[in-house]
Design a protein around this motif. Structure first.
Motif, PDB file in Angstrom:
ATOM      1  N   ASP A 132       0.808  -1.218   0.000  1.00 31.76           N
ATOM      2  CA  ASP A 132       0.000   0.000   0.000  1.00 31.76           C
ATOM      3  C   ASP A 132       0.845   1.274   0.000  1.00 31.76           C
ATOM      4  N   SER A 133       2.145   1.125   0.026  1.00 31.27           N
ATOM      5  CA  SER A 133       3.019   2.289   0.072  1.00 31.27           C
ATOM      6  C   SER A 133       3.161   2.904  -1.321  1.00 31.27           C
ATOM      7  N   SER A 134       3.535   4.163  -1.345  1.00 34.06           N
ATOM      8  CA  SER A 134       3.731   4.837  -2.628  1.00 34.06           C
ATOM      9  C   SER A 134       4.918   4.245  -3.387  1.00 34.06           C
ATOM     10  N   TYR A 135       5.818   3.589  -2.669  1.00 31.35           N
ATOM     11  CA  TYR A 135       6.964   2.955  -3.326  1.00 31.35           C
ATOM     12  C   TYR A 135       6.504   1.815  -4.215  1.00 31.35           C
ATOM     13  N   ALA A 136       5.477   1.087  -3.764  1.00 27.14           N
ATOM     14  CA  ALA A 136       4.956  -0.034  -4.544  1.00 27.14           C
ATOM     15  C   ALA A 136       3.918   0.427  -5.566  1.00 27.14           C
ATOM     16  N   THR A 137       3.033   1.339  -5.169  1.00 29.30           N
ATOM     17  CA  THR A 137       1.958   1.775  -6.060  1.00 29.30           C
ATOM     18  C   THR A 137       2.404   2.878  -7.017  1.00 29.30           C
ATOM     19  N   LEU A 138       3.509   3.548  -6.670  1.00 27.84           N
ATOM     20  CA  LEU A 138       4.053   4.658  -7.478  1.00 27.84           C
ATOM     21  C   LEU A 138       3.138   5.878  -7.496  1.00 27.84           C
TER      22      LEU A 138
ATOM     23  N   CYS B  20     -12.018  11.237 -16.910  1.00 21.87           N
ATOM     24  CA  CYS B  20     -10.568  11.061 -16.844  1.00 21.87           C
ATOM     25  C   CYS B  20     -10.045  11.235 -15.429  1.00 21.87           C
ATOM     26  N   VAL B  21     -10.623  12.188 -14.699  1.00 21.74           N
ATOM     27  CA  VAL B  21     -10.136  12.512 -13.360  1.00 21.74           C
ATOM     28  C   VAL B  21     -10.308  11.352 -12.393  1.00 21.74           C
ATOM     29  N   ALA B  22     -11.236  10.432 -12.670  1.00 20.22           N
ATOM     30  CA  ALA B  22     -11.478   9.311 -11.769  1.00 20.22           C
ATOM     31  C   ALA B  22     -10.240   8.437 -11.632  1.00 20.22           C
ATOM     32  N   CYS B  23      -9.489   8.291 -12.703  1.00 21.18           N
ATOM     33  CA  CYS B  23      -8.292   7.446 -12.672  1.00 21.18           C
ATOM     34  C   CYS B  23      -6.996   8.261 -12.669  1.00 21.18           C
ATOM     35  N   HIS B  24      -6.993   9.375 -13.368  1.00 21.18           N
ATOM     36  CA  HIS B  24      -5.755  10.129 -13.548  1.00 21.18           C
ATOM     37  C   HIS B  24      -5.616  11.321 -12.619  1.00 21.18           C
ATOM     38  N   GLY B  25      -6.671  11.609 -11.846  1.00 26.01           N
ATOM     39  CA  GLY B  25      -6.587  12.709 -10.893  1.00 26.01           C
ATOM     40  C   GLY B  25      -6.635  14.073 -11.561  1.00 26.01           C
ATOM     41  N   ARG B  26      -6.361  15.104 -10.784  1.00 24.22           N
ATOM     42  CA  ARG B  26      -6.416  16.474 -11.269  1.00 24.22           C
ATOM     43  C   ARG B  26      -5.140  16.798 -12.052  1.00 24.22           C
ATOM     44  N   VAL B  27      -5.089  16.327 -13.275  1.00 24.03           N
ATOM     45  CA  VAL B  27      -3.905  16.576 -14.096  1.00 24.03           C
ATOM     46  C   VAL B  27      -3.725  18.062 -14.376  1.00 24.03           C
ATOM     47  N   ASP B  28      -4.824  18.817 -14.272  1.00 24.33           N
ATOM     48  CA  ASP B  28      -4.735  20.259 -14.497  1.00 24.33           C
ATOM     49  C   ASP B  28      -3.983  20.968 -13.375  1.00 24.33           C
ATOM     50  N   GLU B  29      -3.645  20.226 -12.322  1.00 21.99           N
ATOM     51  CA  GLU B  29      -2.879  20.795 -11.212  1.00 21.99           C
ATOM     52  C   GLU B  29      -1.498  20.151 -11.100  1.00 21.99           C
ATOM     53  N   MET B  30      -1.099  19.410 -12.124  1.00 23.44           N
ATOM     54  CA  MET B  30       0.187  18.706 -12.096  1.00 23.44           C
ATOM     55  C   MET B  30       1.199  19.378 -13.025  1.00 23.44           C
ATOM     56  N   PRO B  31       2.196  20.048 -12.463  1.00 21.30           N
ATOM     57  CA  PRO B  31       3.253  20.605 -13.319  1.00 21.30           C
ATOM     58  C   PRO B  31       3.967  19.506 -14.100  1.00 21.30           C
ATOM     59  N   LEU B  32       4.168  18.358 -13.459  1.00 23.15           N
ATOM     60  CA  LEU B  32       4.709  17.175 -14.112  1.00 23.15           C
ATOM     61  C   LEU B  32       3.778  16.014 -13.785  1.00 23.15           C
ATOM     62  N   MET B  33       3.508  15.181 -14.773  1.00 21.59           N
ATOM     63  CA  MET B  33       2.518  14.130 -14.622  1.00 21.59           C
ATOM     64  C   MET B  33       2.969  13.064 -13.628  1.00 21.59           C
ATOM     65  N   ALA B  34       2.060  12.733 -12.706  1.00 21.22           N
ATOM     66  CA  ALA B  34       2.336  11.697 -11.710  1.00 21.22           C
ATOM     67  C   ALA B  34       1.116  10.795 -11.587  1.00 21.22           C
ATOM     68  N   ARG B  35       1.335   9.574 -11.160  1.00 20.85           N
ATOM     69  CA  ARG B  35       0.231   8.636 -10.987  1.00 20.85           C
ATOM     70  C   ARG B  35      -0.634   9.083  -9.815  1.00 20.85           C
ATOM     71  N   ALA B  36      -1.956   9.094 -10.029  1.00 14.13           N
ATOM     72  CA  ALA B  36      -2.880   9.574  -9.004  1.00 14.13           C
ATOM     73  C   ALA B  36      -3.538   8.446  -8.229  1.00 14.13           C
ATOM     74  N   GLN B  37      -3.649   7.269  -8.835  1.00 16.49           N
ATOM     75  CA  GLN B  37      -4.317   6.141  -8.193  1.00 16.49           C
ATOM     76  C   GLN B  37      -3.389   4.928  -8.184  1.00 16.49           C
ATOM     77  N   PRO B  38      -3.602   4.012  -7.235  1.00 22.06           N
ATOM     78  CA  PRO B  38      -2.698   2.862  -7.146  1.00 22.06           C
ATOM     79  C   PRO B  38      -2.903   1.824  -8.235  1.00 22.06           C
ATOM     80  N   PHE B  39      -4.077   1.824  -8.883  1.00 24.44           N
ATOM     81  CA  PHE B  39      -4.404   0.833  -9.919  1.00 24.44           C
ATOM     82  C   PHE B  39      -4.246  -0.596  -9.419  1.00 24.44           C
ATOM     83  N   GLN B  40      -4.556  -0.785  -8.151  1.00 25.49           N
ATOM     84  CA  GLN B  40      -4.618  -2.137  -7.626  1.00 25.49           C
ATOM     85  C   GLN B  40      -5.975  -2.736  -7.965  1.00 25.49           C
TER      86      GLN B  40
END
Length: 222
Positions: A36-42, A140-160
């Motif tokens: 459940d850590s961000s290291y595993a889920t990214l 899109c926001v359900a899986c990718h999050g608020r990309v409009d607030e991301m200076p650089l794209m990052a994963r928003a959900q764990p996709f488990q």
């Protein structure tokens, strides 16, 4: 009759069993915490890209629709990465000499596509179709999050697996009008949860969505 075990044997056995139980419990807790850590889920991790594209600037600032760059999201399983000519539609006129855009110009000159690094990559054994989700109104926001607030794209959900199952078993609260799926800010809807819930329930019936069947293994594992 000679004594087989020493007087301390029982104590050592009890200590060994206690240590074993503690190590076993610690291992279970460690593995559970790791998964459940961000290291595993990214989640929240930024991947280096050939060009530091800012969704915050292009989507949040300029209002560019997701489908302008991700051209196949409505008709294909994959959303697609932006082709060089899409970038150059604007950057043949704007910031034409910017050093950070050199890879774009080189891609155009050499006729070789830019190799973007996928941020929201799913395992190979998972089947996911963007087009059917977009057609049913999953934003899109359900899986990718608020990309409009991301200076650089990052994963928003764990996709488990449980993330997908939570939605499949109860899709109604997440459904929105298909022509609004790329909208990032849904504060208006958030302020009227009952209307949102009613819309979702109506759409589940209208589309013939059967949540009881959406958690079948062959839905995602084919």
């Amino acid at each position: 009759m000679p004594q087989i075990f020493t007087a301390s044997a029982d104590t050592r056995l009890r200590t060994a069993l206690l240590v074993f139980v503690l190590v076993l419990c610690g291992s279970v807790l460690f593995v559970g915490g790791y998964m459940d850590s961000s290291y595993a889920t990214l989640v929240g991790w930024v991947r280096d890209q050939p060009v530091p594209f800012s969704h915050e600037h292009h989507v949040g600032g300029l209002g560019i629709d997701c489908r302008y760059c991700h051209t196949t999201v409505e008709v294909s399983a994959r959303a697609g990465f932006p082709a060089t000519h899409i970038c150059m539609t604007c950057h043949s006129e704007l910031w034409t000499g910017a050093p950070m855009l050199a890879p774009i110009r080189e891609s155009l000159a050499s006729d070789r596509p830019i190799v973007w690094q996928r941020v929201s990559k799913l395992p190979d054994y998972v089947y996911f179709n963007h087009s059917i989700h977009i057609a049913r109104g999953v934003p899109c926001v359900a899986c990718h999050g608020r990309v409009d607030e991301m200076p650089l794209m990052a994963r928003a959900q764990p996709f488990q697996m449980r993330f997908c199952l939570d939605c499949h078993r109860n899709p109604a609260p997440r459904l929105r009008p298909p022509d609004q799926v790329t909208r990032m800010d849904w504060s208006d809807w958030d302020n009227h949860p009952e209307e949102h819930k009613l819309y979702g329930e109506l759409m589940v019936k209208a589309y013939g969505i059967q949540p009881s069947k959406l958690d079948n293994c062959n839905i995602c594992h084919r």
